[in-house]
Write a protein that holds these residues in place. Structure first.
Motif, PDB file in Angstrom:
ATOM      1  N   GLY A  54       0.809  -1.211   0.000  1.00 46.75           N
ATOM      2  CA  GLY A  54       0.000   0.000   0.000  1.00 46.75           C
ATOM      3  C   GLY A  54       0.842   1.260   0.000  1.00 46.75           C
ATOM      4  O   GLY A  54       0.512   2.247  -0.670  1.00 46.75           O
ATOM      5  N   VAL A  55       1.953   1.241   0.750  1.00 49.29           N
ATOM      6  CA  VAL A  55       2.859   2.392   0.780  1.00 49.29           C
ATOM      7  C   VAL A  55       3.456   2.627  -0.604  1.00 49.29           C
ATOM      8  O   VAL A  55       3.521   3.763  -1.104  1.00 49.29           O
ATOM      9  N   ALA A  57       2.217   1.704  -3.467  1.00 53.61           N
ATOM     10  CA  ALA A  57       1.144   2.165  -4.351  1.00 53.61           C
ATOM     11  C   ALA A  57       0.890   3.661  -4.187  1.00 53.61           C
ATOM     12  O   ALA A  57       0.741   4.398  -5.174  1.00 53.61           O
ATOM     13  N   ASP A  58       0.864   4.123  -2.939  1.00 54.98           N
ATOM     14  CA  ASP A  58       0.596   5.537  -2.688  1.00 54.98           C
ATOM     15  C   ASP A  58       1.752   6.423  -3.148  1.00 54.98           C
ATOM     16  O   ASP A  58       1.537   7.485  -3.736  1.00 54.98           O
ATOM     17  N   ARG A  59       2.988   6.002  -2.867  1.00 56.78           N
ATOM     18  CA  ARG A  59       4.142   6.835  -3.192  1.00 56.78           C
ATOM     19  C   ARG A  59       4.375   6.932  -4.695  1.00 56.78           C
ATOM     20  O   ARG A  59       4.781   7.977  -5.199  1.00 56.78           O
ATOM     21  N   ARG A  61       2.017   6.094  -7.075  1.00 59.08           N
ATOM     22  CA  ARG A  61       0.755   6.305  -7.796  1.00 59.08           C
ATOM     23  C   ARG A  61       0.473   5.186  -8.795  1.00 59.08           C
ATOM     24  O   ARG A  61       0.122   5.422  -9.935  1.00 59.08           O
ATOM     25  N   ARG A  63      -1.520   1.283  -9.106  1.00 58.95           N
ATOM     26  CA  ARG A  63      -2.536   0.493  -8.433  1.00 58.95           C
ATOM     27  C   ARG A  63      -2.513  -0.981  -8.830  1.00 58.95           C
ATOM     28  O   ARG A  63      -3.411  -1.722  -8.463  1.00 58.95           O
ATOM     29  N   CYS A  68       3.367  -3.390  -7.456  1.00 59.64           N
ATOM     30  CA  CYS A  68       3.728  -2.912  -6.120  1.00 59.64           C
ATOM     31  C   CYS A  68       4.432  -4.005  -5.318  1.00 59.64           C
ATOM     32  O   CYS A  68       5.388  -3.733  -4.581  1.00 59.64           O
TER      33      CYS A  68
END
Length: 246
Positions: A54-55, A57-59, A61, A63, A68
């Motif tokens: 999740g980290v 994916a967020d950093r 961008r 999905r 990831c």
């Protein structure tokens, strides 16, 4: 040179090589890595694999869980190789990085991501490094990521090899800049020996410090990512030569 409880010889190399040591982390939700790999977590512990993915994916961008997962695995492999190889080159010994002794705060960055709860010295040879990184960590980690996210094993071993080559280059650069030819020589010899291991031997081609892998970590699927310097592709798959050069 004996291992000291704080592994202080790693500090001049920078945070990516450093391991926090001693006692237990202040954050009880950070599980030992053996529980993370096996998915055997208590009610208060974080699913570190899912959290790290999740980290990422967020950093970045992105999905696609498979992308990831690949990048998260390569990052952890690089941290493990960096600490283990540097200890072997600097001390002549390596700490026991048994997953039960190592905790992972998946939301943190180096050096706060990994915490070794007890420093137990092991030999600093290539067999010990293979046991403590390849077999103790990267095999169960890879099995978990393949099972949960469908990442191909060959891709993950390519990541492991790329991470080792990168750690060796950084360590060699530091050693030469600090007039530690002994460290550079030991690190190079250990890296050469590790690349003869069956799990790494077919992952790519080495020429000096350079490494050209036979697989792709999927970084090209990150928005604006392109291809890495050691990638099997010369341009992102599906792109035209004009788009790649422009």
């Amino acid at each position: 040179m004996e291992l000291d409880p704080g592994l202080t010889a790693l500090r001049p190399l920078g945070g990516f090589f450093v391991l926090r040591t001693g006692g237990c982390p202040a954050e009880p939700a950070a599980p030992p890595l053996d529980q993370t790999y096996a998915g055997q977590l208590t009610g208060v512990q974080t699913d570190a694999l899912a959290a790290r993915i999740g980290v990422v994916a967020d950093r970045l961008r992105v999905r696609e869980p498979r992308v990831c997962a690949s990048l998260a695995q390569q990052g952890l492999a690089a941290r493990l190789w960096s600490a283990a190889l540097a200890c072997a080159a600097l001390y002549g010994r390596t700490p026991d990085l048994a997953p039960r002794l190592l905790r992972w705060d998946a939301a943190a960055t180096a050096p706060d991501d990994l915490w070794l709860t007890e420093v137990r010295p092991l030999p600093g040879d290539a067999d010990a490094l293979a046991d403590t990184v390849l077999h103790a960590h990267l095999e169960p980690l890879g099995e978990a990521l393949t099972r949960r996210y469908g990442v191909a094993p060959g891709l993950l071993w390519g990541n492991a090899a790329s991470a080792l080559a990168g750690a060796a280059r950084l360590l060699d650069r530091w050693a030469r800049a600090n007039a530690r030819a002994d460290v550079a020589e030991r690190a190079a010899g250990l890296t050469d020996d590790l690349f003869t291991h069956p799990l790494l031997r077919g992952t790519g081609v080495r020429s000096g410090a350079a490494f050209h892998r036979r697989s792709c970590c999927l970084y090209y699927r990150v928005p604006g990512g392109g291809v890495c310097g050691d990638c099997c592709f010369t341009r992102p798959p599906g792109s035209s030569p004009r788009a790649a050069s422009g």
